[in-house]
Design a protein around this motif. Structure first.
Motif, PDB file in Angstrom:
ATOM      1  N   VAL A   1      37.615  35.510  51.824  1.00 38.84           N
ATOM      2  CA  VAL A   1      38.230  34.578  51.117  1.00 38.84           C
ATOM      3  C   VAL A   1      38.846  34.923  49.850  1.00 38.84           C
ATOM      4  O   VAL A   1      38.220  35.363  49.222  1.00 38.84           O
ATOM      5  N   ARG A   2      40.283  34.877  49.851  1.00 40.13           N
ATOM      6  CA  ARG A   2      40.986  35.346  48.572  1.00 40.13           C
ATOM      7  C   ARG A   2      41.347  34.216  47.876  1.00 40.13           C
ATOM      8  O   ARG A   2      41.426  34.326  46.399  1.00 40.13           O
TER       9      ARG A   2
ATOM     10  N   LEU B   1      38.489  37.228  43.645  1.00 46.32           N
ATOM     11  CA  LEU B   1      38.773  35.892  44.202  1.00 46.32           C
ATOM     12  C   LEU B   1      39.580  34.837  43.141  1.00 46.32           C
ATOM     13  O   LEU B   1      39.366  34.828  42.082  1.00 46.32           O
ATOM     14  N   SER B   2      40.495  34.269  43.916  1.00 48.83           N
ATOM     15  CA  SER B   2      41.335  33.471  43.199  1.00 48.83           C
ATOM     16  C   SER B   2      40.749  31.857  43.558  1.00 48.83           C
ATOM     17  O   SER B   2      41.037  31.470  44.557  1.00 48.83           O
TER      18      SER B   2
ATOM     19  N   ALA C   1      31.982  33.135  54.507  1.00 48.77           N
ATOM     20  CA  ALA C   1      32.188  34.476  54.496  1.00 48.77           C
ATOM     21  C   ALA C   1      32.120  35.013  55.905  1.00 48.77           C
ATOM     22  O   ALA C   1      32.666  36.159  56.212  1.00 48.77           O
ATOM     23  N   GLY C   2      31.585  34.438  56.754  1.00 51.13           N
ATOM     24  CA  GLY C   2      31.091  34.665  58.240  1.00 51.13           C
ATOM     25  C   GLY C   2      32.879  34.690  58.771  1.00 51.13           C
ATOM     26  O   GLY C   2      32.754  35.272  59.924  1.00 51.13           O
ATOM     27  N   LYS C   3      33.643  33.892  58.310  1.00 53.40           N
ATOM     28  CA  LYS C   3      34.939  33.735  58.985  1.00 53.40           C
ATOM     29  C   LYS C   3      36.053  34.684  58.578  1.00 53.40           C
ATOM     30  O   LYS C   3      37.286  34.468  58.890  1.00 53.40           O
TER      31      LYS C   3
ATOM     32  N   LEU D   1      31.224  35.163  45.374  1.00 51.83           N
ATOM     33  CA  LEU D   1      32.408  35.822  46.050  1.00 51.83           C
ATOM     34  C   LEU D   1      33.415  36.691  44.994  1.00 51.83           C
ATOM     35  O   LEU D   1      34.267  37.155  45.366  1.00 51.83           O
ATOM     36  N   GLY D   2      32.912  36.581  43.325  1.00 47.30           N
ATOM     37  CA  GLY D   2      33.749  37.178  42.515  1.00 47.30           C
ATOM     38  C   GLY D   2      32.887  38.379  41.672  1.00 47.30           C
ATOM     39  O   GLY D   2      32.307  39.049  42.395  1.00 47.30           O
TER      40      GLY D   2
END
Lengths: 247, 247
Positions: A190-191, A76-77, A185-187, A243-244
């Motif tokens: 995510v980057r 993740l950035s 997360a549901g969409k 997320l990372g």
């Protein structure tokens, strides 16, 4: 293996020439010389095994023997926009954010910032050096970018560069960070994520309205009030855990 | 509403008498007087609405009108044992740990601690004051206990007071914090958790062997090397997010 930093332009023709400060450290402090091997990272995510060929005072150069594979960067950035805070708090934030794995720090002048834009601008080079030093120490090959001081208006215009934007706001009661991350997360993946943290005293209602209008989600970190320099670090820790690659 | 701290023994017969420092602040700085209302918390998790009756110099007392319901404390009781670190790093750790929601900080002298036990002991009172001030600022009614400096041997003998003990060790490769928390959750509810963080330079192999023998699980926080003062805060953030009320 000792690690040193050299920006990409210092790598040419399979060789690298170190900067003055690093050269001094290699020659005078560590007393390394021709034939000794070191690691040199370029701040963009690459690290190389280098054999020193020349080491004389402030001139150190060597031959690149191999790239050293790295797994130090989170998938993740994460960019942290931090309201300009008093004293040297931003130094602490930048150092810790680098260790935690943030990719970019954006100092933002807001309504309640005590530090002036001009003072922030004067400190930018120092902040960048802190990010470089922290990267070196924590084993990162990527040096987080510390941007020039900006405003919330200018930053809002850049929201579309990110997959999502979260603004931490102590008056938000409903949306916890946990829920916001689940929502994102549901969409889909995510980057690139941008998080906004206010200065001492927080954001004003008008500022929150502005960024929410531009697409940011207001979130809370829970029941305790975190200081400005703590909020970003706690948020980054949790986000890079969720997320990372942290924890 | 302004918040002040008074230890439990200062509450008697439905009244509370504030300490010198708080009284001075109330009278001289805020210029509050009889009839004014304040909040007073006892450091054990209670907060009260108090009407000032007497306010004269260093003597301030008032009548307790009601208890103010609190939801500031995490359901998990997290204790952080921190290897004695250089300079004033422990002050930063204690302040941030209080905001994040840690219940207890245990300074530990280890093989690689530069600070001597006697120096740590001399600082204990100062550390306790930092925890008190941080509690006040972040809205907690519970003041984390900062214990006297101890040793790993003495601490190991107390492991049975906790449901689980984690030791963060940069040489641990296999067990990530995420996996350790899942492992613990699988074994039933975790109410009291102790985490151990080394000083600069980390724990020695012998120290890790000692605490693992006593029941601690060695864990890693991920690919980047965190400074001693960052490790505990990142770990506490993630743990209180997973098992507590943060985020």
């Amino acid at each position: 293996m000792r690690r040193f930093y050299a920006p990409p332009e210092r790598f040419t023709g399979g060789r690298v020439r170190l900067g003055d400060e690093e050269a001094h450290h290699i020659c005078r402090v560590l007393r390394l010389g021709p034939g000794d091997k070191i690691h040199v990272f370029d701040g963009l995510g690459h690290e190389y095994l280098v054999e020193i060929e020349i080491a004389a005072g402030r001139v150190v150069s060597g031959r690149v023997l191999a790239e050293v594979p790295q797994e130090k960067e989170a998938p993740l950035s994460l960019a942290l926009a931090q309201g300009l805070a008093k004293g040297d708090k931003l130094e602490l934030v930048i150092q810790k954010a680098t260790e935690i794995g943030v990719k970019e720090v954006i100092p933002v002048h807001t309504a309640r910032s005590v530090l002036k834009i001009s003072e922030g601008t004067r400190r930018t080079e120092r902040w960048q050096r802190i990010a470089r030093e922290a990267s070196k120490q924590c084993g990162r090959t990527f040096v987080p970018r510390v941007e020039s001081v900006t405003t919330l208006e200018a930053l809002s215009a850049r929201f579309k560069e990110f997959d999502a934007v979260l603004i931490f706001w102590e008056e938000e009661r409903a949306r916890r960070l946990r829920a916001a991350l689940a929502e994102l997360a549901g969409k889909g993946k995510v980057r690139r994520l941008l998080i906004l943290v206010g200065p001492e005293g927080g954001f004003t209602q008008e500022e929150v309205d502005l960024v929410v209008e531009a697409g940011a989600l207001p979130v809370t970190l829970g029941p305790r009030i975190l200081r400005t320099e703590t909020a970003g670090l706690v948020a980054a820790s949790i986000i890079l855990y969720e997320l990372g690659d942290l924890g």
